[in-house]
Design a protein around this motif. Structure first.
Motif, mmCIF file in Angstrom:
data_model
loop_
_atom_site.group_PDB
_atom_site.id
_atom_site.type_symbol
_atom_site.label_atom_id
_atom_site.label_comp_id
_atom_site.label_asym_id
_atom_site.label_seq_id
_atom_site.Cartn_x
_atom_site.Cartn_y
_atom_site.Cartn_z
ATOM 1 N N GLY A 75 0.808 -1.207 0.000
ATOM 2 C CA GLY A 75 0.000 0.000 0.000
ATOM 3 C C GLY A 75 0.837 1.250 0.000
ATOM 4 O O GLY A 75 2.054 1.222 -0.159
ATOM 5 N N HIS A 76 0.205 2.382 0.209
ATOM 6 C CA HIS A 76 0.857 3.677 0.251
ATOM 7 C C HIS A 76 1.220 3.972 1.699
ATOM 8 O O HIS A 76 0.389 4.364 2.502
ATOM 9 C CB HIS A 76 -0.091 4.751 -0.288
ATOM 10 C CG HIS A 76 0.458 6.128 -0.218
ATOM 11 N ND1 HIS A 76 1.686 6.456 -0.724
ATOM 12 C CD2 HIS A 76 -0.059 7.278 0.313
ATOM 13 C CE1 HIS A 76 1.902 7.753 -0.542
ATOM 14 N NE2 HIS A 76 0.868 8.269 0.097
ATOM 15 N N GLU A 77 2.533 3.744 2.017
ATOM 16 C CA GLU A 77 3.005 3.947 3.380
ATOM 17 C C GLU A 77 2.114 3.198 4.388
ATOM 18 O O GLU A 77 1.759 3.701 5.451
ATOM 19 C CB GLU A 77 3.040 5.446 3.713
ATOM 20 C CG GLU A 77 3.998 6.220 2.816
ATOM 21 C CD GLU A 77 4.011 7.700 3.122
ATOM 22 O OE1 GLU A 77 3.176 8.138 3.944
ATOM 23 O OE2 GLU A 77 4.841 8.408 2.569
ATOM 24 N N GLY A 78 1.730 1.978 4.002
ATOM 25 C CA GLY A 78 0.925 1.153 4.890
ATOM 26 C C GLY A 78 -0.544 1.498 4.873
ATOM 27 O O GLY A 78 -1.334 0.900 5.588
ATOM 28 N N GLY A 79 -0.955 2.470 4.046
ATOM 29 C CA GLY A 79 -2.337 2.890 4.002
ATOM 30 C C GLY A 79 -3.053 2.388 2.768
ATOM 31 O O GLY A 79 -2.645 1.415 2.135
ATOM 32 N N VAL A 80 -4.139 3.070 2.432
ATOM 33 C CA VAL A 80 -4.978 2.666 1.302
ATOM 34 C C VAL A 80 -4.352 3.120 -0.015
ATOM 35 O O VAL A 80 -3.932 4.268 -0.151
ATOM 36 C CB VAL A 80 -6.390 3.267 1.460
ATOM 37 C CG1 VAL A 80 -7.238 2.971 0.239
ATOM 38 C CG2 VAL A 80 -7.054 2.715 2.714
ATOM 39 N N THR A 81 -4.302 2.224 -0.976
ATOM 40 C CA THR A 81 -3.760 2.562 -2.283
ATOM 41 C C THR A 81 -4.823 3.156 -3.192
ATOM 42 O O THR A 81 -4.605 4.176 -3.836
ATOM 43 C CB THR A 81 -3.158 1.317 -2.961
ATOM 44 O OG1 THR A 81 -2.135 0.781 -2.123
ATOM 45 C CG2 THR A 81 -2.554 1.669 -4.309
ATOM 46 N N LEU A 82 -6.000 2.522 -3.251
ATOM 47 C CA LEU A 82 -7.040 2.969 -4.174
ATOM 48 C C LEU A 82 -8.387 3.107 -3.467
ATOM 49 O O LEU A 82 -8.857 2.168 -2.838
ATOM 50 C CB LEU A 82 -7.179 1.980 -5.329
ATOM 51 C CG LEU A 82 -8.268 2.293 -6.366
ATOM 52 C CD1 LEU A 82 -7.964 3.615 -7.090
ATOM 53 C CD2 LEU A 82 -8.396 1.161 -7.389
ATOM 54 N N SER A 83 -8.983 4.281 -3.592
ATOM 55 C CA SER A 83 -10.336 4.523 -3.074
ATOM 56 C C SER A 83 -11.293 4.626 -4.258
ATOM 57 O O SER A 83 -11.079 5.439 -5.153
ATOM 58 C CB SER A 83 -10.386 5.832 -2.282
ATOM 59 O OG SER A 83 -9.524 5.813 -1.173
ATOM 60 N N ILE A 84 -12.323 3.789 -4.246
ATOM 61 C CA ILE A 84 -13.407 3.915 -5.222
ATOM 62 C C ILE A 84 -14.499 4.743 -4.562
ATOM 63 O O ILE A 84 -15.026 4.359 -3.521
ATOM 64 C CB ILE A 84 -13.952 2.537 -5.638
ATOM 65 C CG1 ILE A 84 -12.850 1.688 -6.279
ATOM 66 C CG2 ILE A 84 -15.134 2.701 -6.595
ATOM 67 C CD1 ILE A 84 -13.298 0.288 -6.658
ATOM 68 N N VAL A 85 -14.829 5.894 -5.151
ATOM 69 C CA VAL A 85 -15.787 6.803 -4.522
ATOM 70 C C VAL A 85 -16.961 7.067 -5.459
ATOM 71 O O VAL A 85 -16.792 7.170 -6.667
ATOM 72 C CB VAL A 85 -15.115 8.144 -4.124
ATOM 73 C CG1 VAL A 85 -13.962 7.896 -3.162
ATOM 74 C CG2 VAL A 85 -14.616 8.905 -5.350
ATOM 75 N N ALA A 86 -18.160 7.181 -4.866
ATOM 76 C CA ALA A 86 -19.356 7.355 -5.690
ATOM 77 C C ALA A 86 -20.513 7.929 -4.880
ATOM 78 O O ALA A 86 -20.582 7.744 -3.667
ATOM 79 C CB ALA A 86 -19.773 6.013 -6.291
ATOM 80 N N PRO A 87 -21.440 8.598 -5.567
ATOM 81 C CA PRO A 87 -22.718 8.985 -4.956
ATOM 82 C C PRO A 87 -23.737 7.883 -5.208
ATOM 83 O O PRO A 87 -23.604 7.125 -6.174
ATOM 84 C CB PRO A 87 -23.093 10.253 -5.726
ATOM 85 C CG PRO A 87 -22.519 10.022 -7.098
ATOM 86 C CD PRO A 87 -21.303 9.146 -6.924
ATOM 87 N N VAL A 88 -24.741 7.796 -4.345
ATOM 88 C CA VAL A 88 -25.818 6.819 -4.528
ATOM 89 C C VAL A 88 -27.154 7.515 -4.291
ATOM 90 O O VAL A 88 -27.367 8.105 -3.232
ATOM 91 C CB VAL A 88 -25.694 5.633 -3.544
ATOM 92 C CG1 VAL A 88 -26.869 4.672 -3.721
ATOM 93 C CG2 VAL A 88 -24.373 4.901 -3.736
ATOM 94 N N TYR A 89 -28.038 7.430 -5.280
ATOM 95 C CA TYR A 89 -29.376 8.002 -5.109
ATOM 96 C C TYR A 89 -30.399 7.112 -5.796
ATOM 97 O O TYR A 89 -30.397 6.963 -7.017
ATOM 98 C CB TYR A 89 -29.447 9.417 -5.690
ATOM 99 C CG TYR A 89 -30.822 10.051 -5.551
ATOM 100 C CD1 TYR A 89 -31.383 10.261 -4.289
ATOM 101 C CD2 TYR A 89 -31.561 10.405 -6.671
ATOM 102 C CE1 TYR A 89 -32.642 10.824 -4.152
ATOM 103 C CE2 TYR A 89 -32.822 10.972 -6.549
ATOM 104 C CZ TYR A 89 -33.358 11.182 -5.287
ATOM 105 O OH TYR A 89 -34.609 11.738 -5.154
ATOM 106 N N ASN A 90 -31.252 6.477 -4.998
ATOM 107 C CA ASN A 90 -32.322 5.607 -5.509
ATOM 108 C C ASN A 90 -31.798 4.570 -6.505
ATOM 109 O O ASN A 90 -32.273 4.477 -7.632
ATOM 110 C CB ASN A 90 -33.429 6.452 -6.155
ATOM 111 C CG ASN A 90 -34.212 7.257 -5.132
ATOM 112 O OD1 ASN A 90 -34.111 7.029 -3.932
ATOM 113 N ND2 ASN A 90 -35.000 8.204 -5.615
ATOM 114 N N GLU A 91 -30.824 3.778 -6.050
ATOM 115 C CA GLU A 91 -30.208 2.770 -6.923
ATOM 116 C C GLU A 91 -30.440 1.354 -6.397
ATOM 117 O O GLU A 91 -29.595 0.478 -6.574
ATOM 118 C CB GLU A 91 -28.708 3.042 -7.067
ATOM 119 C CG GLU A 91 -28.350 4.288 -7.846
ATOM 120 C CD GLU A 91 -28.661 4.170 -9.334
ATOM 121 O OE1 GLU A 91 -29.006 3.062 -9.793
ATOM 122 O OE2 GLU A 91 -28.567 5.201 -10.038
#
Length: 261
Positions: free
Chosen positions: A7-23
């Motif tokens: 990972g990145h200095e022991g942390g998270v490498t990739l964050s998948i981010v998104a909005p959710v509305y009535n899905e």
């Protein structure tokens, strides 16, 4: 970014981010797929979503999945892919929801995506390859064979022409939701748009901040369920208003009248 899950200095490498509305028709399948992408790629990753005041069962499904993933992964840091769920009581719009997801992410890289299944999170590899090869700060996808109405395709082409004239952006598809950028850049952008212009706003403001930007072709699929929330005429008018606002704000920023873009 594959192999030994470094990972990145022991942390998270990739964050998948998104909005959710009535899905509710799509969200469980989509989230499970995203998680599978990260696990298969042996990525130290996370999924961060913001429920934007959904009136259906979206939040219920998200919370159930979060609990399930937490139980399944336990304390095994090497295989965990946490699902972070933020929930807004009232619908604040696409931009506010995406901004909330971004702010709550921690990855070295951030992948923005819609939650309706029209993009493939697995294509992060295409964007990352271009970013690393050319030492870029941000790579945006452009939709190959866009699966949408003739009117929406036409409006996107008009938008790209306007952006060339107003901002000098020579990109094929600035409003494609699938983008991958360095976390410090993406988290440092002040998202002001409430809706449709948000992906374009990310590009414009990154450009003003002298970020290096590239693009690659990505897949675009038909919706598998649910309905689009886009109202073309109203959306187009609001988009033009927002672009005029941004043009003025950029002028003020470059004139040292305001300190933040």
């Amino acid at each position: 970014m594959q192999g030994n899950r470094a990972g990145h200095e022991g942390g998270v490498t990739l964050s998948i981010v998104a909005p959710v509305y009535n899905e509710e028709a799509n969200i469980e399948k989509v989230i499970r797929y995203w998680r599978g992408v990260l696990k298969k790629g042996r990525i130290i990753g996370e999924i961060v979503v913001t429920n934007d005041g959904s009136k259906d069962k979206s939040l219920e499904i998200l919370n159930r999945l979060k609990d399930e993933f937490d139980r399944e992964d336990g304390h095994d840091v090497d295989s965990r892919v946490p699902l972070v769920v933020i929930s807004l009581e009232k619908n604040g719009g696409y931009g506010m929801a995406l901004s909330n997801s971004i702010r709550n992410s921690s990855g070295r890289y951030v992948l923005t995506i819609d939650s309706d299944g029209q993009f493939d999170a697995g294509e992060y590899r295409l964007l990352l390859e271009r970013l690393e090869k050319d030492n870029l700060d941000l790579v945006t996808g452009y939709r190959k064979g866009k699966k949408d109405t003739v009117l929406k395709v036409f409006l996107d082409r008009v938008l790209n022409l306007i952006l060339r004239v107003m901002f000098g952006l020579k990109l094929k598809d600035t409003n494609c939701a699938l983008k991958l950028g360095k976390g410090e850049l993406i988290r440092g952008i002040n998202i002001e748009s409430k809706g449709y212009p948000t992906p374009t706003e990310l590009i414009i403001k990154s450009s003003v901040l002298n970020a290096s930007i590239g693009e690659v072709g990505v897949s675009h699929f038909d919706r598998k369920g649910g309905i689009s929330k886009l109202k073309p005429f109203r959306t187009g008018v609001n988009m033009l208003k927002f672009l005029v606002y941004l043009r003025l704000k950029i002028w003020l920023f470059k004139s040292n009248v305001i300190s933040r873009i």
